[in-house]
Design an enzyme around this catalytic site. Sequence first.
Site, short mmCIF file in Angstrom:
data_model
loop_
_atom_site.label_atom_id
_atom_site.label_comp_id
_atom_site.label_asym_id
_atom_site.label_seq_id
_atom_site.Cartn_x
_atom_site.Cartn_y
_atom_site.Cartn_z
N SER A 24 6.78 43.21 -22.84
CA SER A 24 7.15 42.98 -21.73
C SER A 24 5.75 43.26 -20.64
CB SER A 24 8.07 44.25 -21.28
OG SER A 24 8.35 44.07 -19.81
N TYR B 192 11.61 52.57 -21.47
CA TYR B 192 11.47 51.19 -21.85
C TYR B 192 9.75 51.03 -21.79
CZ TYR B 192 12.07 45.98 -21.33
OH TYR B 192 11.97 44.90 -21.25
#
Length: 260
Positions: free
Chosen positions: A142, A155
């Site tokens: 990401s 995350y």
Amino acid sequence: MFERFLDGKTAIVTGSNSGIGLGIAHRLARAGAEIVLNSITDRPEDHALAQNLAEEHGVNVRYVRADMSKASECRGLIEQVGRCDILVNNAGIQHVAPIPDFPSEKWDAIIAINLSSAFHTTAVALPMMRSAGWGRVVNIASAHGLTASAFKSAYVAAKHGIVGLTKVTALETAREHITCNAVCPGYVLTPLVEAQIPDTMKEYNMTRDEVIRNVMLERQPSKEFATVEQMGDTVVFLCSDAAAQITGTTISVDGGWTAL
């Protein structure tokens, strides 16, 4: 864009019954790879999805349920398939909260699914790739594997970990015909993201375009979503001979987010 140069290869894509994972599976199938779809559910529609994908691209496709939060099931997925030429570690979940309020069980689940699962699947897949004399590991990280946002501690930690795991895997396979890279998307227009737009329009009293540009894509300089097709084509490129010397790196598909 790509010919069927992956004929005879088997690709396992975790978390692939929708969104980015499904988009990647479609592009790999179009390039000729046999596909293993995966998610935590085991519904008739999951197996129908595999059948439809097979019919569309003329390749073998099957769906295998596995819970990516459990080490034994991560490893069992690869063992059950019995062959893995291309491994795409895509499974992931998200939770947003300040660190003092972040539930410990959510932290554990995100680290397990977003990071540890990739370690477990890779550990089983690498011997198969070595035996075949060729392999590709693509980890879907990401933009948050390269930068950070408040309230996304688990995350961000997991995705930074994925980038580190990618580098280690690449170093351990550097003298073999195996590569490992991480793709770092920004915001991608998936069905899940699409479903969030109407409620966000109401919350901010904005038009669809205003919500996309000023809220959802606030940090994405292009002000355009990446698409699942673009994500899939990036993965297919990393499986090609053109990318044989690309290993241990990150490829950002983020509209300039991490250039800021």
